[in-house]
Design an enzyme around this catalytic site. Structure first.
Site, PDB file in Angstrom:
ATOM      1  N   ASP A  37      48.075  74.455  40.260  1.00  0.00           N
ATOM      2  CA  ASP A  37      49.355  74.130  38.852  1.00  0.00           C
ATOM      3  C   ASP A  37      50.425  75.083  39.410  1.00  0.00           C
ATOM      4  O   ASP A  37      52.116  74.444  38.706  1.00  0.00           O
ATOM      5  CB  ASP A  37      48.381  74.467  37.331  1.00  0.00           C
ATOM      6  N   SER A 118      38.594  71.169  39.787  1.00  0.00           N
ATOM      7  CA  SER A 118      37.726  72.186  39.498  1.00  0.00           C
ATOM      8  C   SER A 118      37.302  73.217  40.986  1.00  0.00           C
ATOM      9  O   SER A 118      36.293  73.855  40.374  1.00  0.00           O
ATOM     10  CB  SER A 118      37.074  71.341  38.723  1.00  0.00           C
TER      11      SER A 118
END
Ligand code: ADP
Length: 174
Positions: A37, A118
């Site tokens: 991110d 994840s």
């Protein structure tokens, strides 16, 4: 054209890919963060944060799309993976892949790359996660022509090997 011809596996930095869209492993606030991110926001520039603020947020398992700004990728699909809590998160991880693929299809994006959602800070076991990723992509390919190809962009040799093994289990030798 078989599903295998539509799957690519690369070991590298997803922010460098010249592709229609890369997927970001975002958080529900779309507030940026560490890991992939942070790397995507740094490469895209501050306009990406402005675009994310305008959208406002994204629930776990869902996906939203923005432009890619300074990235080579034309678009970023932001999806929010579940944090691993011990075994009940498979369906929501599958939702991330399915909803990202559906957005790419809706917007007629031919080429799409996923990081390993994840499996960093959110702690999802990589072997379990990449089987889910591969299964969702193969399922999408069996029903849709778009995206034409999907790249699994792994960060480092160990993750790439896990994907290679999981692909081989499905009969794809890359
Ligand atoms: P999450 O919170 O969903 O676990 P992370 O960003 O912590 O997200 O990790 C997701 C995956 O992205 C991990 O496998 C991590 O190694 C990988 N990753 C980190 N930076 C990059 C990058 N620049 N390109 C591709 N993958 C990356």
């Amino acid at each position: 054209m078989t599903a295998g011809d539509r799957i690519r596996l690369v070991d590298g930095d997803i922010t460098t890919l010249d592709i229609d869209a890369i997927v970001n492993a975002a958080n529900e606030a779309l507030a940026g963060g560490g890991g992939v991110d942070g790397a995507i926001h740094r490469s895209a520039g501050p306009e990406l944060m402005v675009a994310c603020r305008e959208i406002g947020g994204c629930p776990t398992g869902q996906a939203v799309i923005t432009r890619g700004f300074n990235l080579k990728a034309r678009h970023v699909i932001h999806t929010v993976g579940p944090a691993w809590r011990g075994g009940d998160e498979d369906r929501r991880l599958a939702d991330c892949y399915r909803n990202s693929l559906m957005l790419a299809q809706r917007d007629d994006l031919a080429t799409l790359a996923f990081p390993s959602i994840s499996t960093g800070v959110y702690g999802f076991p990589i072997k379990r996660a990449c089987r889910i990723a591969i299964r969702e992509v193969i399922g999408h390919f069996s029903r849709h022509d778009t995206p034409h190809s999907v790249t699994f962009c792994c960060f480092g040799a160990p993750d790439t090997e896990r994907y290679r093994e999981a692909l081989a289990e499905e009969g794809f030798f890359l």
